[in-house]
Motif scaffolding. Sequence first.
Motif, mmCIF file in Angstrom:
data_model
loop_
_atom_site.group_PDB
_atom_site.id
_atom_site.type_symbol
_atom_site.label_atom_id
_atom_site.label_comp_id
_atom_site.label_asym_id
_atom_site.label_seq_id
_atom_site.Cartn_x
_atom_site.Cartn_y
_atom_site.Cartn_z
ATOM 1 N N ASP A 106 -1.129 -12.775 -3.675
ATOM 2 C CA ASP A 106 -1.040 -11.703 -2.784
ATOM 3 C C ASP A 106 -0.789 -10.444 -3.499
ATOM 4 O O ASP A 106 -0.023 -9.614 -3.106
ATOM 5 C CB ASP A 106 0.203 -12.158 -1.877
ATOM 6 C CG ASP A 106 1.680 -12.303 -2.594
ATOM 7 O OD1 ASP A 106 1.375 -12.624 -4.065
ATOM 8 O OD2 ASP A 106 2.781 -12.087 -2.223
ATOM 9 N N VAL A 108 -1.644 -7.189 -1.859
ATOM 10 C CA VAL A 108 -0.724 -6.786 -0.634
ATOM 11 C C VAL A 108 0.388 -6.275 -1.426
ATOM 12 O O VAL A 108 1.063 -5.166 -0.673
ATOM 13 C CB VAL A 108 -0.755 -8.173 0.249
ATOM 14 C CG1 VAL A 108 0.555 -7.359 1.305
ATOM 15 C CG2 VAL A 108 -1.845 -8.616 0.938
ATOM 16 N N ARG A 109 1.065 -6.749 -2.342
ATOM 17 C CA ARG A 109 2.244 -6.441 -2.760
ATOM 18 C C ARG A 109 1.855 -5.262 -3.466
ATOM 19 O O ARG A 109 2.845 -4.026 -3.528
ATOM 20 C CB ARG A 109 2.601 -7.559 -3.888
ATOM 21 C CG ARG A 109 3.104 -8.811 -3.315
ATOM 22 C CD ARG A 109 3.473 -9.754 -4.351
ATOM 23 N NE ARG A 109 4.812 -9.377 -4.905
ATOM 24 C CZ ARG A 109 5.486 -10.057 -5.687
ATOM 25 N NH1 ARG A 109 4.891 -11.410 -6.223
ATOM 26 N NH2 ARG A 109 6.612 -9.839 -6.306
ATOM 27 N N SER A 120 0.002 -2.701 -2.909
ATOM 28 C CA SER A 120 -0.203 -1.758 -1.712
ATOM 29 C C SER A 120 1.157 -1.409 -0.994
ATOM 30 O O SER A 120 1.322 -0.266 -0.537
ATOM 31 C CB SER A 120 -1.211 -2.265 -0.601
ATOM 32 O OG SER A 120 -2.411 -2.502 -1.187
ATOM 33 N N HIS A 121 2.052 -2.517 -0.877
ATOM 34 C CA HIS A 121 3.181 -2.160 -0.499
ATOM 35 C C HIS A 121 4.098 -1.480 -1.238
ATOM 36 O O HIS A 121 4.914 -0.547 -0.844
ATOM 37 C CB HIS A 121 3.943 -3.542 -0.245
ATOM 38 C CG HIS A 121 5.445 -3.367 0.462
ATOM 39 N ND1 HIS A 121 5.526 -3.168 1.635
ATOM 40 C CD2 HIS A 121 6.859 -3.558 -0.180
ATOM 41 C CE1 HIS A 121 6.947 -3.015 1.987
ATOM 42 N NE2 HIS A 121 7.419 -3.288 0.878
ATOM 43 N N HIS A 122 4.070 -1.493 -2.640
ATOM 44 C CA HIS A 122 4.857 -0.746 -3.562
ATOM 45 C C HIS A 122 4.275 0.690 -3.566
ATOM 46 O O HIS A 122 4.940 1.623 -3.535
ATOM 47 C CB HIS A 122 4.781 -1.258 -5.055
ATOM 48 C CG HIS A 122 5.461 -2.328 -5.207
ATOM 49 N ND1 HIS A 122 6.859 -2.637 -5.455
ATOM 50 C CD2 HIS A 122 5.161 -3.824 -5.590
ATOM 51 C CE1 HIS A 122 7.345 -3.482 -5.671
ATOM 52 N NE2 HIS A 122 6.588 -4.146 -5.742
ATOM 53 N N LEU A 171 3.080 2.179 -0.869
ATOM 54 C CA LEU A 171 3.482 2.877 0.245
ATOM 55 C C LEU A 171 4.922 3.244 0.073
ATOM 56 O O LEU A 171 5.355 4.569 0.694
ATOM 57 C CB LEU A 171 3.370 1.872 1.480
ATOM 58 C CG LEU A 171 3.812 2.233 2.732
ATOM 59 C CD1 LEU A 171 3.204 3.594 3.353
ATOM 60 C CD2 LEU A 171 3.717 1.391 3.832
ATOM 61 N N GLN A 172 5.876 2.384 -0.455
ATOM 62 C CA GLN A 172 7.241 2.654 -0.649
ATOM 63 C C GLN A 172 7.415 3.843 -1.520
ATOM 64 O O GLN A 172 8.259 4.799 -1.229
ATOM 65 C CB GLN A 172 8.022 1.526 -1.098
ATOM 66 C CG GLN A 172 8.159 0.353 -0.308
ATOM 67 C CD GLN A 172 8.944 -0.725 -0.848
ATOM 68 O OE1 GLN A 172 8.801 -0.868 -2.129
ATOM 69 N NE2 GLN A 172 10.029 -1.572 -0.115
ATOM 70 N N GLN A 215 6.447 7.239 0.164
ATOM 71 C CA GLN A 215 7.412 7.728 1.294
ATOM 72 C C GLN A 215 8.870 8.060 0.717
ATOM 73 O O GLN A 215 9.302 9.071 1.202
ATOM 74 C CB GLN A 215 7.686 6.484 2.213
ATOM 75 C CG GLN A 215 6.601 6.173 3.061
ATOM 76 C CD GLN A 215 6.861 5.123 3.966
ATOM 77 O OE1 GLN A 215 7.893 4.233 3.727
ATOM 78 N NE2 GLN A 215 5.862 4.810 4.934
#
Length: 330
Positions: free
Chosen positions: A49, A52-53, A55-57, A59-60, A63
């Motif tokens: 994954d 996915v991980r 991309s999550h970082h 996004l965080q 923001q």
Amino acid sequence: MTPRSILAVTDFSQQGGHALARAALLCAEHRAPLTLVYLAHPGEVPLPDTAVRLSHHALQLRQRHDIHVHAAARIDSTVADVAREAAGADLVVWGTAPVRGLRAWFGTHPAIQMLRTCQRPVIVVRNPADQPCRSLMVAVDFSQVSHRLVELGLALHPSARVELFHAISTANEGKLRYAEVSERAIQIYQEQCRRHAQDRMFTLTDSYDARRNRLSSSIGRGDPARQVLVAQQNTAADLIVVGKHPASALSDLMFESVAQRILRDARTDVLVVPHGFQPASRGSAVKRLATDLPVRRVKAGAPRPPSHPNPAAHREPLHLFTNSPAPPLP
């Protein structure tokens, strides 16, 4: 050099999280875009994954710091893959878990391996990054390279306190004692070395007169890598800035450089700057300028000889980097 693009390398470890935070702070301070890449631990395959991980970082961080962040499209599993990504960045922020066992002593740090392929400044992050860097220490040897190290440290952290540190080598003292030179002569030689270093340090610090209120200096004696680490512990600097001479893999393995030893033993963040590096943004600008120049068509045929000799051909070559001479032996 103000970074125009930053690359953050992570393996999702604790150090990887610190590196992402440090890279985001630098991007927010310099308004530079950030790219995230993943590097697997030596001998391991990438996590299923990973994309996915990553991309999550991204996004965080986007923001939290209001910066432009994107995750690399391909999953990098080797240092060579990271070097290809780093070719388009001005600065690399490295965050991977430390290697344990014999590999740590007889192997080369992955950041040093990348420097052989892609000459980009690399910050190896070890500590949490909850605020901008407040103090840094620059290891100098009074060459032209030292000026670039200081300028890079000042550009990366405009509000940080900067200490310039130089270690006087004691290698010649052992040779003098082996030759049975008197202790008085050795003391005179030590005093000459100290005065020589003080004069060069004053000249270096005086060139940054506008920032003297946050610029200090100190001088030590002995092994450079050990003295830098001792000085960093005394001043509690958040970052050590050190230069790295170009060397092969065999040379780094047989003869550890000062940068490699500091990188191995330091408990704080370390910025390793390869000698002769050029920002990626400058290279792209030069390439773009070259493509925009008008093309002039000339007739085919042998070129005509010049009517006057080229004066530049008779000039002596300029040496960009020179080492300061050491005081003569008594």
